[in-house]
Design an enzyme around this catalytic site. Sequence first.
Site, short mmCIF file in Angstrom:
data_model
loop_
_atom_site.label_atom_id
_atom_site.label_comp_id
_atom_site.label_asym_id
_atom_site.label_seq_id
_atom_site.Cartn_x
_atom_site.Cartn_y
_atom_site.Cartn_z
N GLU A 1 0.78 -1.09 0.00
CA GLU A 1 -0.10 0.07 -0.08
C GLU A 1 0.85 1.26 -0.06
O GLU A 1 0.93 2.20 0.78
CB GLU A 1 -0.97 -0.06 1.12
CG GLU A 1 -2.14 -1.24 1.16
CD GLU A 1 -2.97 -1.11 2.25
OE1 GLU A 1 -2.78 -0.45 3.30
OE2 GLU A 1 -4.15 -1.94 1.93
N GLU B 1 -5.15 -8.51 -1.09
CA GLU B 1 -5.99 -8.43 0.02
C GLU B 1 -7.46 -7.97 0.01
O GLU B 1 -8.00 -7.20 -0.96
CB GLU B 1 -5.44 -7.06 1.06
CG GLU B 1 -4.05 -7.41 1.46
CD GLU B 1 -3.74 -6.27 2.56
OE1 GLU B 1 -4.68 -5.59 3.19
OE2 GLU B 1 -2.51 -5.90 2.54
C1 BG6 Z 1 -4.41 -3.10 4.76
C2 BG6 Z 1 -2.91 -3.54 5.18
O1 BG6 Z 1 -4.48 -1.86 4.98
O2 BG6 Z 1 -5.27 -3.52 5.58
C3 BG6 Z 1 -3.01 -4.56 6.46
O3 BG6 Z 1 -2.14 -3.67 4.07
C4 BG6 Z 1 -4.21 -4.63 7.23
O4 BG6 Z 1 -1.85 -4.76 6.98
C5 BG6 Z 1 -5.38 -4.47 6.45
O5 BG6 Z 1 -4.11 -5.41 8.10
C6 BG6 Z 1 -6.61 -4.55 7.19
O6 BG6 Z 1 -6.55 -3.45 8.04
P1 BG6 Z 1 -6.86 -3.37 9.74
O7 BG6 Z 1 -6.58 -2.28 10.28
O8 BG6 Z 1 -8.28 -4.06 9.75
O9 BG6 Z 1 -5.93 -4.67 10.10
#
Ligand code: BG6
EC number: 3.2.1.-
Length: 464
Positions: A172, A361
């Site tokens: 990101e 993701e």
């Molecule tokens: C993304 C990141 O922004 O979102 C991850 O690459 C992160 O590292 C994921 O865990 C979800 O966000 P969060 O704050 O719910 O863990």
Amino acid sequence: MKTFPQTFLWGGATAANQVEGAYLEDGKGLSTSDVQPQGIFGEVVERVTGDSGIKDIAIDFYHRYPQDIALFAEMGFNCLRVSIAWTRIFPNGDDAQPNEAGLAFYDKLFDEMARHNITPLVTLSHYEMPWALVKNYGGWGNRKVIDFFERYARTVFERYKGKVKLWLTFNEINMSLHAPLTGVVLPAGSSKGEIYQAIHHQLVASALAVKACHEIVPEGKIGNMLLGGLMYPLSCKPEDVFKTLQENRSWQFFGDVQCRGAYPGYMLRYFCDNGIALDITDADREALRTTVDFVSFSYYMTGCVTADDALNNQARGNILNMVPNPHLASSEWGWQIDPLGLRTLLNVLWDRYQKPLFIVENGLGAKDKVEADGSINDDYRISYLNDHLVQAREAIEDGVELMGFTSWGPIDLVSASKAELSKRYGFIYVDRHDDGTGTLARSKKKSFDWYKEVIATNGASLKA
Ligand code: BG6
């Protein structure tokens, strides 16, 4: 029956600092994540050994990875996204020699994946860098950090070239605009000019890593990684539409540089209008010409943009500080759920870059309830992932070239924003809680068998 391409990569995604723990073991140095015990938006807390908080042992993946990988294999994963902790390899970032114990750990990890026919997809830097590079050099604000990163990248490409063929540079990378301490690691209050200069250094470092990967792992592929922050205009007022274009460009510009090899005109104008004069050398321009092989991104939500200041001031504060969409429901953490937005985003990125895409993701962070018999009925997670995968499949039919899908946190892990364990993403439950209690035992949620079937049928079991 609609299925995904035969070569499709199915799996899950993790990050070293959110799963490994062992934050000072085997010669590892302190990372920026270790000094942010409250997560990426929290304060820096630095003691002699750092204060990693819940991330001290996280879910203890460092010691339990064989068991976890066996469970991923049972679900049928043919791909697992992990990151290498830079501080396991170069504890201070500028060390003369890499740390052999750190290198050996990832050898064992990749060998374990190979035993289960799981292809590693490896992020070089997932929201962390050596804290010593911040203290002694000023983080990405300092050009010298480009060299340290390139050396780290070359070291791991050389070491793992026989085992890892798929790489990502910075997780990101566009989050630097919203959480500078996480990305470019500059002090709070840094000017826009300082932030963009540091971002420039990171973009050059990313391009140099791509070049190094092409030299050292010629049969490999390396991509960038964007937070897919798709924005909609709140209304069809031309002012809202134009502001939305600009908002989308504020994150797309990273991809434009990484995919097209130069700064786009709209960014040059932005720098000019805002009195930002970047130090860009001829060597930098040359380096940026090396572009990524594929585009990877995270996708969780969409948001709206309005040119109306009064409405903007009411905007709910979440990561990107966007205006809520009245047509969408939200997760318990206020992230708005928009499966069709994923299809839109895939098409937007494909139209823009014409490079293979990879969803690295996507998932739902939610509180899970363990029933008296130990079962966890996470139908909400199944429904979220089903609906997003259906839209991914639609996008493939639209002509998008999609390499794979790795759901975020296939096993519960520490959340990035607030370092919580109660925000769970996994198909596998981990018995550990925000206060640090729990046995760390693993158990399968209902979604475990659901995802297993999705993979086994290559998507045919999804409900449209
Ligand atoms: C993304 C990141 O922004 O979102 C991850 O690459 C992160 O590292 C994921 O865990 C979800 O966000 P969060 O704050 O719910 O863990």
